[in-house]
Design an enzyme around this catalytic site. Structure first.
Site, PDB file in Angstrom:
ATOM      1  N   ASP A 207      16.210  31.011 -15.405  1.00  0.00           N
ATOM      2  CA  ASP A 207      15.397  30.075 -16.438  1.00  0.00           C
ATOM      3  C   ASP A 207      15.599  30.894 -17.822  1.00  0.00           C
ATOM      4  OD1 ASP A 207      13.842  28.073 -16.980  1.00  0.00           O
ATOM      5  OD2 ASP A 207      12.147  28.884 -16.476  1.00  0.00           O
TER       6      ASP A 207
ATOM      7  N   GLY B  16      -0.955  32.161 -22.930  1.00  0.00           N
ATOM      8  CA  GLY B  16      -0.349  30.723 -22.702  1.00  0.00           C
ATOM      9  C   GLY B  16      -0.639  30.618 -21.165  1.00  0.00           C
TER      10      GLY B  16
ATOM     11  N   LYS C  35      -0.017  39.252 -16.729  1.00  0.00           N
ATOM     12  CA  LYS C  35      -0.044  37.759 -16.339  1.00  0.00           C
ATOM     13  C   LYS C  35      -0.651  37.400 -14.732  1.00  0.00           C
ATOM     14  CE  LYS C  35       4.091  35.020 -14.873  1.00  0.00           C
ATOM     15  NZ  LYS C  35       5.651  34.864 -14.817  1.00  0.00           N
TER      16      LYS C  35
ATOM     17  N   SER D 296      -1.316  32.296 -15.693  1.00  0.00           N
ATOM     18  CA  SER D 296      -1.495  32.418 -17.090  1.00  0.00           C
ATOM     19  C   SER D 296      -1.284  33.790 -17.823  1.00  0.00           C
ATOM     20  CB  SER D 296      -3.225  32.375 -17.106  1.00  0.00           C
ATOM     21  OG  SER D 296      -3.764  31.026 -16.879  1.00  0.00           O
ATOM     22  N   VAL D 297      -0.984  34.087 -18.993  1.00  0.00           N
ATOM     23  CA  VAL D 297      -0.515  35.388 -19.541  1.00  0.00           C
ATOM     24  C   VAL D 297      -1.820  35.712 -20.764  1.00  0.00           C
ATOM     25  CG1 VAL D 297       0.953  36.702 -20.783  1.00  0.00           C
ATOM     26  CG2 VAL D 297       1.765  35.081 -19.043  1.00  0.00           C
TER      27      VAL D 297
ATOM     28  N   GLY E 181       0.750  28.042 -17.489  1.00  0.00           N
ATOM     29  CA  GLY E 181       1.426  26.773 -17.150  1.00  0.00           C
ATOM     30  C   GLY E 181       1.656  26.853 -15.432  1.00  0.00           C
TER      31      GLY E 181
END
Length: 310
Positions: free
Chosen positions: A162, A35, A57, A41-42, A37
């Site tokens: 979060d 993923g 990550k 990135s991971v 964002g």
């Protein structure tokens, strides 16, 4: 995907670990992109020495919002690394992602974080989406673990900021959950925070209205949103007006006890919300099976919602 991975991680032997340890690529194999964002990135990965599955990550320096100093480190590191290292040094917690190692990228371009990764994991957002909503018994199982993990963070002076379904991963075999992604995290303090890097639909009314909040009240509000999401299949609020109205409308049959806890967490006034310890001792949390509790049509109002003044 492979081209992107190569472009982002083509740093070869230059990437050495802290204290000039063995280079990254001599210790880890980097796999597929999981993923990406605003944070970076991971990737999936594997430790070469023992085959341990890991998550890698990558953080770009120009996207880091907060920096911290670590003993023995000549340069600042992202706050995320400092917080995860603090939790690791405290012994860690089974419900919190563990930082295994980290590597600065050459020329100050960023950092690689190596973290543990359950073999059969899925983020809670996808887990809920596949099922539309969770039975209360399963939501209760997950929620207990999440609150327990947040109590550990609190005890170590860390606030995540979060908490949401996308930042919780589920081991589909054991049904154990972990909190991930501390990119919005901060050291815990008693005074108000005046910056917020979390997710808008999980933010509390006081942030919408006055751009400030306390750590515990923010965390508890987001827990109310998360629990509603689990038992109803979606978040309760989409707009700022709905957030500041603080009146969740239950779209599925949910027990009175579960509704009571959600409404308590989603109290408009921050001081009316429970502490994490009070959440753990709520009647719904102490129930054996949430599904066995009396169901209601959503009209039961928590008395703590009376009076709207910040």
């Amino acid at each position: 995907m492979l081209e992107k991975r190569s472009a982002e991680l083509h740093v070869e032997e230059e990437v050495r670990g802290k204290n000039d340890k063995e280079p990254f690529f001599s210790q880890y194999h980097c796999g597929a992109l999981l993923g990406s964002g605003g944070f970076g990135s991971v990737f999936s990965g594997r430790r070469l020495s023992d085959g341990l599955q890991v998550a890698i990550k990558q953080i770009s320096s120009d996207r880091v919002q907060q920096w911290a100093r670590l003993p023995g480190e000549p340069s600042p590191v992202p706050m995320e690394i400092a917080l995860l290292q603090r939790l690791s040094e405290a012994g860690g917690h089974m419900g919190v992602v563990q930082l295994i190692d980290w590597f600065p990228l050459p020329e100050g371009r960023g950092f690689l974080l190596v973290m543990d990764k359950p073999a059969n994991c899925q983020d809670l957002f996808d887990f809920i989406t596949e099922r539309e909503a969770l039975p209360e018994s399963l939501a209760l199982r997950f929620f207990r673990q999440i609150v327990s993990s947040l109590l550990f963070l609190q005890s170590q002076g860390v606030v995540h900021r979060d908490i949401k379904d996308e930042n919780i991963v589920v081991d589909r075999r054991s049904l154990e959950v972990k909190i991930i992604d501390f990119g919005s995290g901060a050291p815990l303090k008693d005074s108000q925070y005046t910056e917020f890097e979390g997710t808008r639909v999980y933010s509390p009314p006081e942030w919408i209205l006055s751009q400030s909040y306390s750590a515990v009240s923010l965390t508890v509000w987001s827990l109310g949103v998360l629990l509603f999401d689990m038992v109803c299949g979606d978040v309760p609020f989409e707009t700022d007006a709905q957030i500041t109205d603080a009146q969740p409308a239950f779209t599925r049959r949910v027990s009175k006890e579960c509704q009571s806890l959600i409404r308590w967490c989603l109290s408009f006034r921050p001081e009316a919300r429970p502490s994490l310890e009070e959440i753990m001792s709520h009647r719904w949390m102490e129930a054996g099976q949430g599904e066995e509790l009396q169901e209601d049509d959503g009209q039961d109002n928590e008395s703590s919602l009376s009076g709207k003044s910040l």
